[in-house]
Design an enzyme around this catalytic site. Structure first.
Site, short mmCIF file in Angstrom:
data_model
loop_
_atom_site.label_atom_id
_atom_site.label_comp_id
_atom_site.label_asym_id
_atom_site.label_seq_id
_atom_site.Cartn_x
_atom_site.Cartn_y
_atom_site.Cartn_z
N TYR A 146 46.51 -46.05 -0.10
CA TYR A 146 46.77 -45.93 1.13
C TYR A 146 45.12 -46.46 1.52
CZ TYR A 146 47.10 -44.92 6.05
OH TYR A 146 46.85 -45.11 7.30
N ASP A 258 36.86 -47.95 -1.38
CA ASP A 258 37.23 -47.36 0.18
C ASP A 258 36.94 -45.84 -0.01
OD1 ASP A 258 38.40 -46.32 1.92
OD2 ASP A 258 40.48 -47.09 1.80
N LYS A 287 35.82 -41.46 8.70
CA LYS A 287 36.19 -39.93 8.79
C LYS A 287 35.08 -39.18 8.80
CE LYS A 287 40.79 -40.28 6.60
NZ LYS A 287 41.60 -39.97 7.56
C1 PLP Z 1 41.38 -43.97 1.68
C2 PLP Z 1 41.51 -44.27 3.31
N1 PLP Z 1 41.40 -45.52 3.69
C3 PLP Z 1 41.43 -45.86 5.15
C4 PLP Z 1 41.96 -45.04 5.98
C5 PLP Z 1 42.42 -45.40 7.14
O1 PLP Z 1 41.52 -44.65 8.13
P1 PLP Z 1 41.87 -44.22 9.67
O2 PLP Z 1 42.81 -43.55 9.79
O3 PLP Z 1 40.62 -43.99 10.20
O4 PLP Z 1 42.23 -45.97 10.29
C6 PLP Z 1 42.40 -43.68 5.29
C7 PLP Z 1 43.13 -42.48 6.37
O5 PLP Z 1 43.78 -41.62 6.07
C8 PLP Z 1 42.25 -43.52 4.04
O6 PLP Z 1 42.59 -42.12 3.62
#
Ligand code: PLP
Length: 453
Positions: A146, A258, A287
């Protein structure tokens, strides 16, 4: 104030994320946060068991972060970042690079986790084009991934009910096995395997085989190091992460980490890449970057990637930006959050939490509904099953999430299971006795026959 005031007004005008507005329960009206607790308009106190969507680390309404935000607001709230700069952006970049994995030397700001990923994908693609290899256009991602909800991030994520309505707007990616040891994709046991899900066997879905197939056209391999979050809270063996870096080097492609979820201590190290001493070519952060205060994304990369964009030819420019790029308020609070890491030894708090979670959740392993307990850093995970032998999680578990959420809410605990995966990920300032209380609530709910009827 009418205790239902917020809820009624919300019902009239608002539309919530991931929420079926016809059948949803009333939203919880939060009026205040302090430490690990949230307070509702109708006088309840709830322990924030998911760190408000995995963003909060120092606790809610932290005096130091409040002051950093207020002080910055008095000086400069925002300015265009295309041709201006400011101290909060510069200072935060310098400090991020000091703690980030070695080799990362440039910071590109954006607004959130999805945009941090979107920037990473676009950087990788244009990096190869600028270097005269425009055929390197394929991204390789992992099953259960994700990466966010924007189009590129959705394309890179596992195909699911969340992405399916938008399939026609997504681009193809190649997908490789994730090291989901509880449900091993190649049918082995972690205790005796050699990470064959990654390499060394004749299975077209290993990353090695995917790179064999797409190596010449691979722009980058994109992974969530050590902990795949929304795809099921899957904890990796560090050997898998080390192997991903090794394969990217062998096939000459970029590695994008990521760390939107894992960054800033969540897995017990400042960054999850540290579990295998991995240096990514590009790293995505958001985050907890601002301690959970403000939307801010950062995509970090190496001088090699950066250099490929330097040219007299303006078409090689990285044409990407957002109105709120490098917002000074967000950068100032992010810098204050980094201060708190050092001043309070937050990483030690996460490691203590990891021990409490290991000890406390251990007793739940024998419950008939519990398939596996996993712990990494400040995250405790319980994968629920209907049958421990077949590991089936179908049937009544489909409706289990909302019922569990309601049961925990009745007990003053805010949790949001991901389908059959229940997890607890509090702000790092939680105490040992608060953690024990949460584990007691989880144990009681998992043994309540009314919930698993
Ligand atoms: C690993 C990862 N990448 C990207 C995202 C996307 O972040 P955002 O919700 O701030 O767009 C998330 C969100 O949970 C995530 O867990």
């Amino acid at each position: 104030m009418n205790p239902l005031n917020l809820v009624l007004r919300d019902r009239t005008h608002l539309w919530h994320p991931y929420t079926q507005m016809l059948t949803r329960p009333d939203p919880i009206p939060i009026v205040r946060g302090e430490g690990v607790y949230l307070y509702t308009e109708d006088g309840r106190r709830l322990l924030d068991g998911t760190s408000s969507w995995w963003v909060n680390i120092h606790g809610h309404s932290h005096p130091r972060l409040n002051e950093a935000l207020a002080a910055q607001a008095r000086v400069l709230e925002h300015v265009v970042f295309a041709n201006c700069t400011h101290a909060p952006a510069v200072e935060l970049a310098e400090r991020l690079l000091r703690v980030a994995p070695a080799g990362l030397s440039r910071v590109f700001y954006s607004d959130n986790g999805s945009t941090a990923v979107e920037v990473a994908l676009k950087l990788a693609l244009q990096y190869w084009a600028n270097r005269g290899e425009p055929s390197r256009r394929t991204f390789i991602t992992l099953h259960h991934a994700y990466h966010g909800d924007t189009v590129g991030a959705m394309s890179a994520s596992e195909d699911s009910v969340f992405t399916r309505p938008f399939t026609s707007m997504l681009f193809n990616v190649a997908r490789a096995h994730a090291p989901y040891c509880y449900r091993c994709p190649v049918g082995l046991e972690r205790s005796s395997c050699h990470i064959e899900c990654l390499a060394g066997i004749a299975d077209t879905s290993t990353l090695e085989q995917q790179l064999e197939q797409h190596g010449e056209s691979a722009a980058a391999v994109l992974v969530e190091p050590m902990l795949q979050g929304a795809g099921g809270m899957i904890v990796w063996p560090p050997e898998f992460l080390a192997g991903v870096r090794h394969l990217c080097d062998r096939f000459g492609t970029l590695l994008i980490a990521d760390e939107v979820l894992t960054g800033f201590g969540r897995t017990g190290r400042m960054f999850a890449c540290e579990h295998a001493a991995v240096r990514p070519d590009i790293m995505c952060l958001s985050k907890a970057l601002t301690g959970g205060y403000m939307p801010l994304g950062a995509t970090l990369t190496t001088e090699t990637v950066y250099d490929a964009f330097l040219s007299e030819d303006r078409t090689r420019t990285f044409f990407h930006g957002h109105s709120f790029t490098a917002n000074p308020l967000a950068c100032a609070v992010a810098a204050a959050s980094l201060d708190l890491f050092h001043e309070t030894n937050r990483l030690e708090s996460v490691r203590a939490l990891e021990r409490w979670l290991h000890d406390g959740l251990d007793s739940l392993r024998t419950l008939p509904i519990v398939g596996e307990v996993r712990v990494i850093g400040g995250v405790g995970i319980i994968e629920l099953v209907t049958d421990r032998v077949t590991k089936s999680a179908s049937g009544y578990l489909d409706q289990m999430g909302p019922r569990l959420t309601a049961a925990f809410l009745d007990r003053g605990l805010l949790l949001r299971p991901l389908g059959n995966v229940l997890y607890f990920m509090p702000p790092y300032v939680i105490t040992e006795s608060e953690t024990a209380w949460v584990i007691d609530q989880i144990a009681a709910v998992l043994q309540d026959p009314a919930i698993f009827r």
